[in-house]
Design a protein around this motif. Structure first.
Motif, short mmCIF file in Angstrom:
data_model
loop_
_atom_site.label_atom_id
_atom_site.label_comp_id
_atom_site.label_asym_id
_atom_site.label_seq_id
_atom_site.Cartn_x
_atom_site.Cartn_y
_atom_site.Cartn_z
N GLN A 57 -7.50 -0.35 -7.70
CA GLN A 57 -8.27 -0.25 -6.48
C GLN A 57 -9.76 -0.08 -6.75
O GLN A 57 -10.59 -0.56 -5.97
N GLN A 180 -1.01 4.00 -1.82
CA GLN A 180 -2.07 4.38 -0.88
C GLN A 180 -2.93 5.52 -1.41
O GLN A 180 -4.12 5.60 -1.11
N ILE A 184 -6.93 5.13 -1.68
CA ILE A 184 -7.90 6.05 -1.08
C ILE A 184 -8.85 6.60 -2.15
O ILE A 184 -10.07 6.51 -2.05
N TRP A 291 -15.85 4.79 1.77
CA TRP A 291 -15.06 5.18 2.94
C TRP A 291 -14.47 3.98 3.65
O TRP A 291 -13.32 4.02 4.13
N ALA A 294 -11.55 2.77 1.71
CA ALA A 294 -10.44 3.72 1.75
C ALA A 294 -9.80 3.83 3.13
O ALA A 294 -8.67 4.33 3.24
N GLY A 295 -10.46 3.37 4.18
CA GLY A 295 -10.02 3.63 5.54
C GLY A 295 -8.60 3.19 5.85
O GLY A 295 -7.80 3.97 6.38
N SER A 297 -6.14 2.68 3.88
CA SER A 297 -5.16 3.43 3.11
C SER A 297 -5.03 4.88 3.53
O SER A 297 -4.01 5.50 3.27
N ILE A 298 -6.05 5.44 4.14
CA ILE A 298 -5.92 6.80 4.67
C ILE A 298 -4.79 6.83 5.70
O ILE A 298 -3.90 7.68 5.67
N ALA A 348 -7.92 3.46 9.73
CA ALA A 348 -6.76 4.30 9.41
C ALA A 348 -5.58 3.99 10.33
O ALA A 348 -4.43 3.91 9.89
#
Length: 467
Positions: A57, A180, A184, A291, A294-295, A297-298, A348
């Motif tokens: 990632q 995930q 993240i 961010w 990562a969104g 996967s949050i 998310a």
């Protein structure tokens, strides 16, 4: 008062009420099912996935960032995804056929070593003068895609053999949840390293993760396909791909698991616009690039941790369509979000919907295909799951360059929502699909399975998975 699942002592006040069944029951109703982790072979596979996800990632953030830094073009970021798409399609399909013709453990080891070497070369090219070379970056990106295209369907194909049919949904949820975590933490860490100008470490972590995974996979037993493994020949692999598509044509419901994901990813995958947003709309927010990556996967991680209910879903087709509608609506919100926190929230929600869809579609596919066909079905699955976002990157990058990010995201989300409604009406067999009526899902682990299910005629009847 909740239902009692164990024997009831009729004597009032009898002490042996220390059977606190009601307490665990509600937890199991929503918490992730960790039963497959009791299997030592699955644990090796699971921790192998965990070891590679952080670096992978980080690389997925570093490559588009490096391309944008070298060119300043969101369109070329989308083109980079297309560079990865060609080997993904070719080797994804061939890799599935190869996984059905040789020992799958050996194949995972070979491709794991290849991925480690390629990631190390990515780290070296990041040290070149000028911040790297676009053409070399594209070549190495294509190599990474090729190795992953063989490795991933092989890993998925061995899951039913390791945990048995009854453990497949829980095993998929566990693997996708640990992914995930990497998706993240990886982008956030990559964002920090990129901010200080250290692409080398970003790529090097990926190489190290593959080394760890290879060491873990060496402890697995031989994992031959559902037929006698023979000598690998290109012609046989190509014929195997044709056999896989011939099988898939007799399974309308399985075919639709691919179609719905292609639509969702091609029209609403947002990743290509992240670099532009981080330097434009959200430039004032710290680590906005990390961010944004990562969104999705949050939300997927939170859904994975509460996915106990997903493994018990019976109306899988209907839930898949509903989850993809959630994805489309959330992407519309992302395209209109004026602030970073709202954009990440929308991503998310989209990720939670995608997690439900991915677990159920993967389970439908693994259980509805015979053992000797699973590698090829997972090869097609990989091409769709990984290829769709790359086409989505090209579409989003092109529209964002011409009409803006909001136009690219909102238009795509609307198309996804409308398309799911149309599919529910036009293909009722997919909407009505029930896991409890899947022939292959009911065969206990270790018992022989039919080698080639007889296709049934009739509109929307998927042969062994008829609703």
């Amino acid at each position: 008062m909740g239902p009692v699942t164990g024997p009831v002592d009729p004597v009032e006040g009898a002490g042996p009420v220390e059977e606190p069944v009601p307490a665990p029951a509600p937890r199991r109703a929503w918490a992730i099912d960790t039963t497959p982790l009791r299997n030592p072979d699955y644990r090796r596979l699971f921790w192998g996935v965990a070891a590679t996800m952080l670096g992978q990632q980080m690389t997925l953030v570093a490559v588009p960032y490096q391309v944008f830094a070298l060119t300043g073009s969101s369109l070329l970021v989308g083109v980079t995804s297309m560079v990865a798409l060609v080997p993904l399609i070719v080797f994804g399909l061939l890799g599935g056929a190869i996984a059905d013709s040789m020992d799958r453990r050996r194949l995972m080891l070979v491709t794991g070593v290849g991925s480690a070497v390629t990631s190390a070369l990515l780290a070296v090219q990041a040290l070149l003068p000028g911040g790297g070379n676009l053409w070399l970056l594209w070549v190495l990106t294509a190599c990474v895609s090729g190795f992953s295209a063989v490795n991933q369907p092989t890993r998925s194909a061995v899951i039913p053999a390791i945990v048995g049919a009854e453990g497949v949904p829980a095993a998929n949820a566990l693997a996708m949840t640990v992914r995930q975590v990497g998706v993240i933490v990886g982008p956030l860490l990559a964002g920090v390293l990129i901010a200080v100008g250290d692409l080398f470490i970003t790529y090097a972590v990926d190489a190290l993760g593959f080394v760890v995974a290879v060491l873990l996979l060496r402890g697995l037993p031989p994992l031959p396909p559902g037929r006698v493994a023979g000598t690998l020949r290109l012609g046989a692999a190509v014929r195997g791909v044709g056999e896989g598509f011939a099988f898939l044509r007799t399974q309308p419901v399985l075919l639709m698991t691919f179609v719905v994901d292609v639509i969702a990813m091609c029209f609403a995958w947002p990743q290509a616009v992240f670099p532009e947003l981080s330097e434009g709309r959200y430039a004032d927010s710290p680590n906005s690039l990390g961010w944004l990556f990562a969104g999705v996967s949050i939300g997927a991680l939170l859904m994975g941790l509460t996915s106990g209910w997903v493994s018990r879903v019976d109306r899988q087709g209907a839930v898949v369509l509903g989850a993809i509608v959630v994805w489309g609506v959330a992407i519309i919100g992302f395209g209109l979000a004026p602030s970073l926190w709202l954009a990440v929230l929308c991503l998310a929600v989209a990720g939670a919907g995608d997690m439900v869809s991915a677990v159920l579609r993967s389970s439908m596919l693994q259980l509805a295909a015979p053992e000797e066909m699973r590698g090829r079905m997972q090869g097609v699955f990989l091409v769709v799951v990984a290829g769709g976002p790359r086409l989505g990157d090209l579409r989003a990058g092109a529209i964002a360059s011409a009409a803006g990010v909001s136009a690219a995201m909102v238009s795509g989300g609307v198309v996804v929502v409308v398309a799911m409604v149309v599919i529910a009406l036009v293909v009722p067999s997919f909407w009505a699909f029930r896991a409890s009526r899947s022939t292959y899902a009911t065969v206990p682990a270790g018992e022989p399975r039919p080698s080639s299910p007889a296709p049934e005629s009739g509109e929307g009847r998927p042969g062994p998975t008829a609703p």
